[in-house]
Design a protein around this motif. Structure first.
Motif, PDB file in Angstrom:
ATOM      1  N   MET A   1      45.851  33.533  45.086  1.00 20.06           N
ATOM      2  CA  MET A   1      46.962  34.318  44.622  1.00 20.06           C
ATOM      3  C   MET A   1      46.331  35.174  43.584  1.00 20.06           C
ATOM      4  SD  MET A   1      50.730  33.450  43.634  1.00 20.06           S
ATOM      5  CE  MET A   1      51.215  32.685  45.178  1.00 20.06           C
ATOM      6  N   ARG A   2      46.415  36.499  43.698  1.00 22.83           N
ATOM      7  CA  ARG A   2      46.109  37.537  42.535  1.00 22.83           C
ATOM      8  C   ARG A   2      47.112  37.686  41.563  1.00 22.83           C
ATOM      9  NH1 ARG A   2      41.531  39.649  42.119  1.00 22.83           N
ATOM     10  NH2 ARG A   2      39.869  39.323  43.834  1.00 22.83           N
ATOM     11  N   ARG A   3      46.749  37.742  40.378  1.00 27.56           N
ATOM     12  CA  ARG A   3      47.924  38.128  39.447  1.00 27.56           C
ATOM     13  C   ARG A   3      47.597  39.248  38.304  1.00 27.56           C
ATOM     14  NH1 ARG A   3      48.297  33.269  40.671  1.00 27.56           N
ATOM     15  NH2 ARG A   3      50.087  32.239  41.166  1.00 27.56           N
ATOM     16  N   ILE A   4      48.269  40.136  38.162  1.00 29.19           N
ATOM     17  CA  ILE A   4      47.724  41.346  37.022  1.00 29.19           C
ATOM     18  C   ILE A   4      48.157  40.769  35.719  1.00 29.19           C
ATOM     19  CG2 ILE A   4      48.268  43.676  36.830  1.00 29.19           C
ATOM     20  CD1 ILE A   4      47.064  42.848  39.569  1.00 29.19           C
ATOM     21  N   ILE A   5      47.185  41.077  34.841  1.00 24.15           N
ATOM     22  CA  ILE A   5      47.454  40.666  33.238  1.00 24.15           C
ATOM     23  C   ILE A   5      47.143  41.661  32.505  1.00 24.15           C
ATOM     24  CG2 ILE A   5      46.786  38.386  33.752  1.00 24.15           C
ATOM     25  CD1 ILE A   5      43.935  38.830  32.734  1.00 24.15           C
TER      26      ILE A   5
ATOM     27  N   ARG B   1      40.643  27.727  25.563  1.00 23.37           N
ATOM     28  CA  ARG B   1      41.275  27.613  26.755  1.00 23.37           C
ATOM     29  C   ARG B   1      41.101  28.476  27.910  1.00 23.37           C
ATOM     30  NH1 ARG B   1      39.681  22.664  26.694  1.00 23.37           N
ATOM     31  NH2 ARG B   1      40.594  20.995  25.836  1.00 23.37           N
ATOM     32  N   VAL B   2      40.834  28.379  29.025  1.00 19.86           N
ATOM     33  CA  VAL B   2      40.867  29.454  30.162  1.00 19.86           C
ATOM     34  C   VAL B   2      42.423  29.775  30.302  1.00 19.86           C
ATOM     35  CG1 VAL B   2      40.184  30.069  32.403  1.00 19.86           C
ATOM     36  CG2 VAL B   2      38.666  28.810  31.037  1.00 19.86           C
ATOM     37  N   THR B   3      42.513  31.198  30.013  1.00 19.04           N
ATOM     38  CA  THR B   3      44.000  31.567  30.566  1.00 19.04           C
ATOM     39  C   THR B   3      43.980  32.519  31.873  1.00 19.04           C
ATOM     40  OG1 THR B   3      43.442  33.632  29.206  1.00 19.04           O
ATOM     41  CG2 THR B   3      44.685  31.833  28.067  1.00 19.04           C
TER      42      THR B   3
ATOM     43  N   TYR C   1      43.425  44.150  35.169  1.00 22.56           N
ATOM     44  CA  TYR C   1      42.579  43.196  35.893  1.00 22.56           C
ATOM     45  C   TYR C   1      43.597  42.634  37.011  1.00 22.56           C
ATOM     46  CZ  TYR C   1      38.881  43.653  32.521  1.00 22.56           C
ATOM     47  OH  TYR C   1      37.779  43.999  31.646  1.00 22.56           O
ATOM     48  N   SER C   2      42.889  41.902  37.873  1.00 23.49           N
ATOM     49  CA  SER C   2      43.715  41.150  38.816  1.00 23.49           C
ATOM     50  C   SER C   2      42.909  39.852  38.698  1.00 23.49           C
ATOM     51  CB  SER C   2      43.498  42.031  40.354  1.00 23.49           C
ATOM     52  OG  SER C   2      44.226  40.934  41.476  1.00 23.49           O
ATOM     53  N   CYS C   3      43.714  38.806  38.870  1.00 25.77           N
ATOM     54  CA  CYS C   3      43.043  37.433  38.497  1.00 25.77           C
ATOM     55  C   CYS C   3      43.344  36.482  39.736  1.00 25.77           C
ATOM     56  CB  CYS C   3      43.513  36.747  37.112  1.00 25.77           C
ATOM     57  SG  CYS C   3      42.851  37.952  35.968  1.00 25.77           S
ATOM     58  N   GLU C   4      42.560  35.387  40.083  1.00 25.10           N
ATOM     59  CA  GLU C   4      42.808  34.639  41.099  1.00 25.10           C
ATOM     60  C   GLU C   4      43.748  33.440  40.186  1.00 25.10           C
ATOM     61  OE1 GLU C   4      42.061  34.426  44.073  1.00 25.10           O
ATOM     62  OE2 GLU C   4      41.015  36.337  44.230  1.00 25.10           O
TER      63      GLU C   4
ATOM     64  N   GLY D   1      45.823  32.260  36.847  1.00 26.92           N
ATOM     65  CA  GLY D   1      46.283  32.573  35.786  1.00 26.92           C
ATOM     66  C   GLY D   1      46.799  33.868  35.723  1.00 26.92           C
ATOM     67  N   GLY D   2      47.033  34.568  34.652  1.00 25.15           N
ATOM     68  CA  GLY D   2      47.442  36.071  34.498  1.00 25.15           C
ATOM     69  C   GLY D   2      48.998  35.860  34.410  1.00 25.15           C
ATOM     70  N   ARG D   3      49.542  36.950  34.321  1.00 26.57           N
ATOM     71  CA  ARG D   3      51.214  37.112  34.185  1.00 26.57           C
ATOM     72  C   ARG D   3      51.676  37.841  35.467  1.00 26.57           C
ATOM     73  NH1 ARG D   3      49.991  38.439  28.451  1.00 26.57           N
ATOM     74  NH2 ARG D   3      49.716  36.491  27.787  1.00 26.57           N
TER      75      ARG D   3
END
Length: 131
Positions: A1-5, A110-112, A124-127, A129-131
């Motif tokens: 699931m991608r999240r935008i941060i 720590r990895v966010t 950015y789009s992240c697999e 974390g992110g918001r």
């Protein structure tokens, strides 16, 4: 699931503009350790490197534990570190394939967010974390 941060990326840009650079060694090491754990399918070690709130949110969203969640993402191999930019309590570690955001949590990095790719319409789009 991608999240935008976008907020994290915006913070990094703000810190860059103000010249608040800090030592990058700890941030780089945590990001490399995270990818080594993922590459070895050592999901417990990878989960231990996530910021607690990121770990908790992934479990809440999917209903799986952290290890099952990370295993289901099929994160690709990252390659070598290209560069690390750390500002204040946050950093971006750029790999040949993908990026990792890290932040100071307590007394350690720590990895966010991980598995992040930069996009034109959003930073950015992240697999993970992110918001």
């Amino acid at each position: 699931m991608r999240r935008i941060i976008p907020a994290t990326a915006a913070s990094l840009l703000l810190f860059a503009a103000t010249g608040c650079a800090v030592d990058t060694a700890g941030a780089t090491k945590v990001a490399e350790d995270f990818h080594r754990a993922v590459d070895a399918s050592d999901w417990a070690a990878a989960c231990d490197l996530l910021q607690p709130t990121v770990r908790d949110k992934s479990e809440e969203q999917d209903g799986d534990d952290c290890q099952t969640h990370l295993a289901s993402l099929h994160l690709r191999a990252s390659g070598e570190v290209v560069k690390t930019e750390a500002y204040g309590r946050e950093a971006l570690v750029q790999f040949e394939r993908g990026n990792v955001f890290v932040a100071v949590s307590g007394s350690s990095w720590r990895v966010t967010a991980a598995g992040c790719t930069q996009r034109e319409e959003t930073p950015y789009s992240c697999e993970v974390g992110g918001r």
